[in-house]
Design an enzyme around this catalytic site. Structure first.
Site, short mmCIF file in Angstrom:
data_model
loop_
_atom_site.label_atom_id
_atom_site.label_comp_id
_atom_site.label_asym_id
_atom_site.label_seq_id
_atom_site.Cartn_x
_atom_site.Cartn_y
_atom_site.Cartn_z
N CYS A 150 21.58 -24.53 -17.27
CA CYS A 150 22.49 -25.52 -17.96
C CYS A 150 22.17 -26.91 -17.09
CB CYS A 150 23.98 -24.88 -17.73
SG CYS A 150 25.01 -26.36 -18.26
N ASP B 35 24.22 2.44 7.71
CA ASP B 35 24.16 1.31 6.73
C ASP B 35 24.68 0.37 7.30
OD1 ASP B 35 23.36 -0.12 4.83
OD2 ASP B 35 24.55 1.05 3.18
N GLU C 65 22.89 0.11 15.38
CA GLU C 65 23.46 -0.57 14.15
C GLU C 65 24.86 -0.94 14.39
OE1 GLU C 65 20.71 -0.10 12.27
OE2 GLU C 65 21.33 -0.66 10.32
#
Ligand code: IVH
Length: 684
Positions: free
Chosen positions: A425, A118, A174
């Protein structure tokens, strides 16, 4: 031996020795020296290299400390598209995958099961055994050239072992950050008042994009390689290629396994679903690949992924807990996000107390009522989410939760534009998170590029009352900054005080000084006028030439500009109609920021460089992008890597020795910035 007897040989010997120690340590996981001895040898090498820079080898371990600065990352096309993998969460799907393959393949074959790292995907190109390019995935077709930064990673060989490999090939893998490095990094960031990274993957990705490779070197990244591309390899199975990659010096991890039955695959998955909790880095599943490479062609590819591989993703864990309340966060752009406050519950190793509810529609869909019992999941994403409500456990008298109508930060009534999911807002100049958002945008890389003023420091400066508008930044002094404190409250509820270090204060002031050279178009973008992105800012800057002209422009004049429509024109008019905005600009002008276009960077000036291709590398007196723009204006081209097609290597300070060596080898002239400027001078 006497250090200076044979410096060339000694440099060669030390380089080889240190690289071997690194390989033993990082790839084989079998250290062969003590840290102390290693550091002593490294220091000896560094001293020799300083005295004899001509003898520095392209694979010198001293290059790992970084030094080269990348002003902007070049986008380069992948030679082979960077595909992704089909995903599955169930063994049933894996059975289907196996059956599909067996329909097309009638002979015996095997699978290789690997960890699914990962991290951040990377493609490394090696030419004649030397690392020449490292490119991120990007959109799969084009990625960013991050070579300089990748070279600092210990587990990426700069020069390969042996000589039995294709002259030009690519390997993919990776880039990872270990849990330990991640924790250390976040600790330092918090001490410096910076926002910590949410997970190691984000930290690795952020690190690869740092401009100063010395900083990257400090981040202690790692790289696991899992895919050799090209058909010039002798090895006919994936397993043999992984082993081959390891002998060439690559870190392939020690975790892959050959499986001949689906049951073996399932066992591998089950084992790693438990073992992964003890790994020093994150994995999010298992990748299953057909081992016999000739079958890859038989099985083929879909548009996005190979049919000979699949990723089994570990399931997100799901738990039940109680909703205690809903609070609302106002983001940097004024958008309001509902957040569920939950009774703390353990989930995937961490205690979860909050979950994002995203927007009013999602809240509506869940039909949330006060004190509902909810199901919480944590998938690949960092923030857990509520995936459902157990209606059976709802109290019959519980009220439905209604979305708020006024801003919890500044009490301004919220608005929601038709067709948009979020409430906003509208009080952009006085709502605290929005003020911070404007400041953060101002300092961001594409705007003023004030890297040393990260989000955390902006928060510190705003909370201390020192900075309310972007103009206040330029009134900062060493005395105001040094010792500035911020209280942070940890997960455990305990608070601690952190203060700005002297070095950080100095860096901030230096960066602010540098900001005065940022060109008008970026300053304009940095002001954060609604709908004025980078491209629009460029167009407005080029058209109106300076801020006076722009601030006085009528709607018609604005609409006259190429691609400027009603929405942008109205927003620009509104911005300049506010006296407080004009006041900020006046102060910035007085501080010396650029509010006038320097020169039209896009206009062609000559064709003197026509047919010439430049490689621009190193640090120059102006940003590299400007040098590249000059090349284009004079009809030339620029590319990122040196080949026989390159006409000149334009070498700045701190250029890496590899580029120089390669240019020399290919007899490509190396020119300095001043030689380049002379080339185009008569045509400027
Ligand atoms: S193979 C053509 N092997 O996961 C096949 N990918 O979701 C190329 N990944 O793009 C990929 N570990 O970034 C492969 N052992 C592994 C992997 C792996 C992690 C990543 C990779 C890929 C993504 C797909």
């Amino acid at each position: 031996m006497n250090l200076f007897d044979h410096p060339k040989q000694r440099i060669e010997q030390l380089t080889e020795q240190l690289n071997q120690h690194n390989y033993n340590y990082y790839v084989l996981d079998k250290p062969t020296t003590s840290d102390f001895e290693f550091d002593a040898l490294l220091q000896e090498l560094a001293l020799l290299e300083k005295a004899y820079p001509d003898y520095v080898l392209p694979n010198s371990p001293t290059l790992r400390v970084g030094g080269e600065i990348t002003k902007s990352f070049q986008t380069v096309e992948h030679r082979y598209p960077m595909l992704s993998l089909g995903n599955t969460y169930s063994f049933e799907d894996l059975k289907d995958f196996d059956e599909r393959i067996k329909k097309l393949v009638t002979r015996d074959f095997s699978y290789i099961c690997e960890l699914k790292y990962d991290g951040v995907a990377i493609g490394l190109r090696y030419e004649n055994g030397l690392l020449t390019q490292a490119v991120t995935r990007g959109d799969g077709i084009k990625g960013d050239d991050v070579t300089t930064n990748v070279k600092t990673i210990q587990t990426v060989p700069l020069k390969l072992k042996g000589n039995d490999f294709p002259a030009d090939f690519e390997i993919r893998g990776e880039i990872m950050m270990s849990h330990k490095s991640f924790e250390n990094l976040n600790k330092l960031r918090e001490e410096d008042g910076e926002e910590p990274f949410a997970n190691p993957r984000n930290a690795a990705s952020g690190s690869l994009k740092l401009q100063d490779s010395r900083e990257v070197a400090k981040r202690k990244l790692d790289c696991f390689l899992y895919f050799l591309l090209g058909d010039e390899w002798k090895e006919k199975t994936h397993e043999e290629r992984l082993n081959k990659a390891q002998t060439m010096g690559f870190n392939t991890g020690h975790y892959f396994q050959k499986c001949t039955t689906l049951d073996e695959v399932f066992n591998f998955i089950k084992t790693w679903d438990v073992k992964r909790k003890k790994l020093p880095f994150d994995i999010d599943g298992i990748v299953i690949k057909v081992n016999e490479i000739d079958l890859w062609e038989t099985l083929g590819y879909t548009a996005k992924s190979p049919r000979w591989a699949i990723a089994y993703k570990f399931k997100a864990e799901r738990v039940e807990t109680k909703l205690e309340s809903v609070s609302y966060q106002v983001g940097r752009t004024g958008s309001v996000t509902p957040v569920a406050n939950l009774t703390p519950v353990k989930l995937a190793g961490t205690t979860v107390k909050r979950a994002s509810l995203h927007n009013a529609d999602i809240m509506e869909k869940l039909d949330l009522h006060e004190f509902d019992t909810v199901f919480v999941e944590k998938g690949g994403e960092i923030i857990p989410k509520i995936v459902g409500v157990d209606i059976n456990k709802r109290d019959g008298f519980a009220n439905k939760i209604q979305f708020i109508t006024i801003c919890p930060e500044c009490q301004t009534p919220l608005i929601r534009t038709d067709g948009e999911a979020n409430h906003y807002c509208p009080n952009e100049d006085h709502c605290p998170p929005q003020i911070k958002g404007k400041l953060e945008h101002f300092i961001s890389r594409k705007a003023m590029g004030l890297d040393s003023l990260g989000e955390g420091k902006i928060e510190m400066l705003y909370d201390s009352g020192l900075v309310n508008t972007v103009a206040d930044l330029f009134d900062l002094t060493r005395d105001k900054l040094f010792g500035l404190e911020k209280i942070i409250v940890g997960e455990d509820g305990k608070s601690k005080i952190i203060s700005l270090r002297e070095k950080s204060a100095e860096n901030i002031l230096n960066a602010l000084e540098q900001a005065k050279t940022v060109p008008f178009e970026r300053v304009l973008y940095a002001l954060g006028i609604r709908f004025v992105g980078e491209t629009v800012a460029k167009k407005l800057a080029r058209h109106f030439k300076n801020i006076q002209n722009l601030s006085k422009a009528t709607k018609e004049e604005l609409l006259d500009v190429d691609e400027i429509g009603e929405k942008i024109a109205d927003s620009v008019l509104l911005y300049f109609s506010k006296s407080e905005h004009l006041e900020v600009i006046k102060r910035l002008v007085n501080k010396g920021l650029q509010f006038e276009i320097q020169e039209d960077l896009s206009a062609p000036k000559s064709t003197v460089l026509e047919g010439k291709t430049f490689v621009v590398s190193g640090v120059f007196s102006k940003p590299r992008d400007e040098i590249k723009a000059l090349i284009e204006q004079h009809g030339g081209k620029h590319t990122s890597s040196i080949s026989s097609q390159t006409s000149y290597l334009l070498a700045g300070d701190k250029i890496g020795p590899e580029k120089l060596k390669k240019a020399e080898k290919l007899h490509i002239p190396i020119i300095s910035e001043s030689e380049f400027l002379t080339m185009i001078k008569s045509n400027v």
